[in-house]
Scaffold this active site. Structure first.
Site, PDB file in Angstrom:
ATOM      1  N   TYR A 143     -11.867  48.966  35.808  1.00 39.61           N
ATOM      2  CA  TYR A 143     -10.621  48.545  35.244  1.00 39.61           C
ATOM      3  C   TYR A 143     -10.323  47.317  34.958  1.00 39.61           C
ATOM      4  CZ  TYR A 143      -9.011  53.235  35.615  1.00 39.61           C
ATOM      5  OH  TYR A 143      -8.892  54.940  35.496  1.00 39.61           O
ATOM      6  N   GLU A 156     -25.227  65.702  59.463  1.00 42.57           N
ATOM      7  CA  GLU A 156     -25.030  65.458  57.964  1.00 42.57           C
ATOM      8  C   GLU A 156     -23.376  66.186  57.621  1.00 42.57           C
ATOM      9  OE1 GLU A 156     -25.776  68.238  54.747  1.00 42.57           O
ATOM     10  OE2 GLU A 156     -27.333  69.005  55.951  1.00 42.57           O
ATOM     11  N   ASP A 213     -28.710  70.632  57.899  1.00 38.48           N
ATOM     12  CA  ASP A 213     -29.016  72.346  57.607  1.00 38.48           C
ATOM     13  C   ASP A 213     -30.517  72.423  57.601  1.00 38.48           C
ATOM     14  OD1 ASP A 213     -26.616  72.959  57.917  1.00 38.48           O
ATOM     15  OD2 ASP A 213     -26.332  73.027  55.496  1.00 38.48           O
TER      16      ASP A 213
END
Lengths: 373, 617
Positions: A105, A203, A255
């Protein structure tokens, strides 16, 4: 001025000098009537290799030159210069930090006499920032640019965080159910009263909450951390420091699927996108605790598995060829996955009972040192 | 004996006149309303050009086409909707001798605002008005048209006709002054002004007005018509006046013709004639009284082509028959050896031995078509010396350049005159090619941009493009290579003049050049030569355009970069900006040719050279 402040001031001056040198080089080229150019190491698969010895994904030494007066370089050149100006004048000289979006910005405006903006999308300025980092041979934290912070932590340890002229002592054992939010820049953080034996990084937020509620870190003398998905730079740098400075073993829990492996490999070896920062982000002593495909069998989780999708198979096949997955245990793991085509979430362990993970799975795995490298 | 021959000749001609014309109107160029008018103008104008050339006079030719109509009718042909540009015409309107288009009562300009062309509606051919800009919504589009007669008047400043020759020139078929001499001439294509006289007579029943003077202070005027049965001119109302007039004015009224500005029309014919004859000034008055001047570009009168007899290899059966009908030789053998070049007595003898079934002692006019055919065929089995190369009379590169610059005012012009070559084993020819780009180049009369102008010995060929060697050669060129992709859509005029004493036309209509291999290949080479230069020019333009674009991009970022660099180094902005500007300018200067672009140009050149080698191999 404290020792810490002095150190920080010295770092700032170093970077300012680097930026000055780069700017003066450009002025020199201009004065000689030459096409001004920036030398930028090439980032991309053609210039990435796996450093076997140091176990890190690294950037090669191929460089490209970005010219101001080249139709396809001009705009990027201009954007890189906007980054340089912002970093030096707005951030370093004022000892301020900013997010990537702040920079976007601050430097986005319409170019005088045209209908073109200096920056259209934030991805453009993000790219320019990375270009500038690699051109200077530094990383964005040194440029006082912050990424979004992500990750939480709890355990028997105190961190000393210096925010401008104030120092806070934070006891990570007293952070309640939420834990301590890992900041995006951890360079200034110091460790104290370390009462842990290893680091367990998950995680998933859900696993952190589960283990925190169970008081797992208290009972097992560990630092518990979540990366909340792909690890942010702050979290990765912190893990590296815990491993290097405190010599703590780090165990990773994801996982059982290619995405989990990838999160692990990024923390351990670095990523291809940020190969130039592997040196300070990679935590090469990390171990993969689980879930592994073997765990599905061992812990009898077959009934709560998920069928692998085409994409998972494709991803696994690709990863099998990565140099950093070439060790035998990983090759076997990937082969087994490709054979069974089953994934499992860590939460699958909850099918036994809610505390199975903290009372059975983790203690057993750690006791047996049943890890993947 | 003498009388007998004369009778025979008359009988032959009497038979031929009426019958030949009725049967072969098409062949002579009188088919279709537009084309018939072009043919009429062509006959008069070529005669005028030849007459001036003979006397070494700079031609000043005036052509007036006047519509003598019944009261014009108005028919609504459509309503504008802001997007439609094509409007069909009724069949009757297509045949109108006068046709105007009005949008909300305002007469539209042609071809600036609209063109008329043939389009397809299902299987039917229809004539359509095609606007360049779609008429606004709700506008009424009206066709104003009339079927009537058209008067064509052509006046020149040539030698004029002596009183005794007027009838022969305008009122006797096959009596042109050209037929006896063989030289590279325009009139080879024309069947003659006398046919125009006959056409006026057949379609309107009116005789042709004339006025002529040879500069001897006597001016003759009157009306000429043809006694069709006897094929003799009939002159009425002959008047002699005093006056210092030199030239010929012919004026006749026709029906079954119509005037339009299509690329087969009179306008286009004269435009092209002017292009190929830079020494001529041609003025056209159109039916709506608008005056078009094709100004003279050069004061150099082309050298008179030498008179030579035809070479056997350039003959067709009908040429042979035509020549036999006017020869003064009494035997076929002496006709061959005296009326042709390179046929010696020995060669005539050789021919007679090859054709034992033909009696070479018979009168040439008794030669049958079949016999003429076998003689022409057998010419190719005898080895004749090649014709003289000096007989070729091209326009010349300098003259052609002047002419094209004068009329087309092109941005870039490339003119090529190739060296003489031979076809059919010995007939010399040469090709002149010009490619004009930009300016007024490009077809003025159609909605297409690019145009290919075909000429044979300076005469524009407007019809039967599909069968022409020139068209084929144009198609065989890879225009893309010269930055002229989609030639049709480029502002380009391609000019090709085929120069030879014997133009191998595809038919008696003399509309197209036979696509013989040597000819097509030579024209193609000429086109490539000319196009190459245009290609370089255009790639230069493209480069300039590219450099301009690049400069804009560089300049755009200079301020931003200078400001940033100022922030970083503290050096003054103005100085940084100035230094960057200077570099940007030198980087985008035209003389600073990018290496890559140089290579491209080099590759283009090498390509072309390779192609030429292949062609020659």
């Amino acid at each position: 001025m404290t020792a810490h402040e002095l150190k920080k001031e010295k770092r700032i001056q170093e970077i300012i000098q680097k930026i000055d040198a780069l700017g003066l080089e450009l002025v020199k080229e201009l004065e000689a009537g030459e096409n001004p150019s920036l030398e930028i190491p090439i980032r991309g698969s053609s210039n990435i290799y796996f450093d076997e010895k140091n176990r890190k994904i690294r950037l090669g030494d191929k460089v490209s030159h970005r010219y101001l007066f080249n139709v396809s370089h001009a705009r990027k050149f201009m954007q890189t210069m906007l980054v340089a100006s912002y970093v030096k004048k707005d951030l370093l000289e004022n000892n301020l930090t900013a997010t990537l979006r702040d920079l976007y910005y601050a430097k986005k405006h319409t170019i005088e006499g045209t209908k073109e903006d200096t920056i259209d999308e934030q991805t453009e300025s993000d790219q320019a920032i990375v270009d500038f980092e690699v051109a200077l041979g530094t990383f964005r934290e040194r440029l006082h640019l912050r990424a979004e912070p992500k990750g939480r932590m709890a355990g028997e340890m105190t961190v000393v965080d210096h925010v401008r002229d104030k120092s806070d002592r934070i006891n990570l054992a007293k952070m309640g159910s939420g834990g301590w939010a890992v900041p995006s820049i951890v360079e200034q953080v110091e460790f104290d009263n370390v009462g842990v034996e290893y680091v367990l990084v998950a995680e998933k937020n859900a696993i952190f909450d589960r283990l925190n509620e169970d008081g797992y870190w208290m009972k097992n003398k560990c630092l518990l951390m979540t990366t909340a998905g792909q690890a942010a730079r702050g979290a990765r740098r912190l893990l590296q420091r815990l491993s290097d400075e405190l010599k703590l073993p780090v165990y990773c829990l994801t996982d059982s699927d290619p995405y989990g492996w990838y999160i692990y490999s990024t923390m351990k070896y670095g990523s291809m996108a940020l190969a130039h920062e592997s040196e300070r982000l990679g935590c090469e002593k990390m171990h993969f605790l689980g879930m592994s495909t073997t765990d599905i069998e061992t812990y009898d989780l077959k009934s709560v598995t998920i069928k692998a999708k085409e994409l998972d198979v494709k991803r696994a096949t690709e990863m099998k060829n990565y140099d950093w997955f070439k060790s035998k245990p990983w090759q076997d793991e990937i082969d087994l996955f490709l054979k069974k085509r089953l994934k499992a979430e860590i939460q699958a362990l909850s099918s036994k009972n809610l505390q199975y993970i903290s009372k059975t799975y983790l203690p057993e795995k750690i006791a047996a040192q049943d890890f993947l490298p | 004996m003498e009388d007998n021959t004369e009778e025979l000749e008359n009988a032959f001609k009497e038979y031929s006149v009426a019958e030949f014309f009725k049967k072969n109107r098409q062949m002579l160029g009188y088919s279709g309303e537009t084309r018939s008018l072009t043919t009429i103008v062509h006959e008069y104008v070529t005669n005028s050009l030849d007459a001036c050339e003979d006397a070494k006079i700079l031609p000043d030719i005036g052509v007036e086409v006047d519509a003598l109509n019944a009261r014009p009718k108005k028919t609504v042909i459509g309503e504008g909707d802001g997007s439609a540009t094509e409007f069909d015409l009724e069949e009757q309107m297509c045949k109108a001798s006068l046709f105007e288009v009005l949008v909300n009562g305002i007469k539209q300009k042609r071809p600036e605002e609209y063109v008329v062309k043939y389009g397809k509606r299902g299987k039917q051919n229809v004539k359509q008005v095609v606007f360049r800009q779609p008429p606004a919504e709700g506008t009424k589009i009206v066709g104003e048209w009339a079927i009537g007669h058209i008067r064509v008047t052509v006046e020149d400043n040539g030698t004029g006709l002596p009183q005794s020759k007027v009838g022969q020139a305008l009122g006797m078929l096959l009596a042109g002054t050209k037929f006896h001499q063989q030289k590279q001439k325009r009139g080879q294509q024309g069947i003659g002004a006398a046919y125009a006289t006959l056409f006026a007579q057949i379609t309107t029943g009116k005789p042709t007005d004339f006025k002529t003077g040879t500069g001897n202070n006597k001016v003759y005027s009157g009306q000429v018509s043809i006694d069709v049965k006897k094929n003799v001119p009939v002159i009425n109302g002959l008047q002699e006046a005093k006056g210092n007039y030199r030239g010929l004015k012919v004026s006749a009224e026709f029906a079954e013709v119509s005037y339009d500005r299509s690329d087969h029309g009179v306008y286009e014919y004269l435009r092209r004639t002017a292009l190929a004859n830079p020494h001529a000034q041609i003025t056209l008055v159109e039916p709506d009284k608008s005056i078009v001047v094709f100004p003279r570009a050069s004061d150099k009168i082309p050298a008179k082509p030498p008179k030579i007899k035809p070479h056997p290899l350039g003959l067709t059966t009908s040429d042979l028959i035509d020549m036999a009908s006017v020869t003064s030789a009494r035997k076929l053998s002496s006709f061959l050896s005296s009326d042709f070049t390179r046929i010696s007595d020995d060669k005539a003898n050789e021919l007679s031995k090859l054709l034992p079934e033909i009696d070479f002692d018979k009168h040439p006019r008794k030669m049958s078509w079949v016999e003429a055919e076998s003689i022409v065929h057998t010419f190719h089995r005898v080895k004749f010396n090649a014709p003289d190369l000096n007989t070729l009379r091209p326009i010349g590169a300098i003259q052609l350049e002047k002419s094209l610059k004068n009329l087309l005012e092109p941005e870039f012009l490339s003119v090529i005159q190739r060296k003489p070559k031979v076809f059919r084993g010995g007939i010399p020819f040469l090709v002149e090619v010009a490619v004009a780009y930009g300016g007024k180049a490009g077809a003025p009369s159609t909605s297409k941009e690019g145009e290919v102008m075909r000429f044979a010995n300076r005469v524009p060929l407007l019809f039967d493009a599909g069968n022409c060697a020139i068209t084929q050669a144009v198609k065989n060129v890879d225009w893309n290579r010269y930055n002229l992709k989609n030639l049709d859509e480029q502002p380009v005029s391609v000019f090709i003049n085929f120069v030879s004493v014997h133009v191998p036309y595809t038919g008696a209509g003399k509309l197209a050049i036979s696509a013989e291999e040597e000819i097509v290949s030579e024209i193609r080479m000429g086109l490539m030569d000319a196009a190459r230069k245009v290609g370089y020019y255009l790639s230069g333009l493209k480069k300039a355009e590219d450099q301009e674009k690049r400069r804009k991009i560089f300049f755009k970022y200079i301020k931003e970069v200078a400001a940033a660099l100022h922030d970083v180094t503290g050096k003054p902005k103005a100085g940084l900006e100035a230094a960057m500007r200077k570099i940007a300018e030198s980087k985008t200067a035209l003389k600073d040719e990018d290496e890559q672009e140089d290579e491209e140009l080099l590759a283009l050149e090498e390509d072309a050279e390779k192609e030429v080698e292949e062609e020659n191999a």
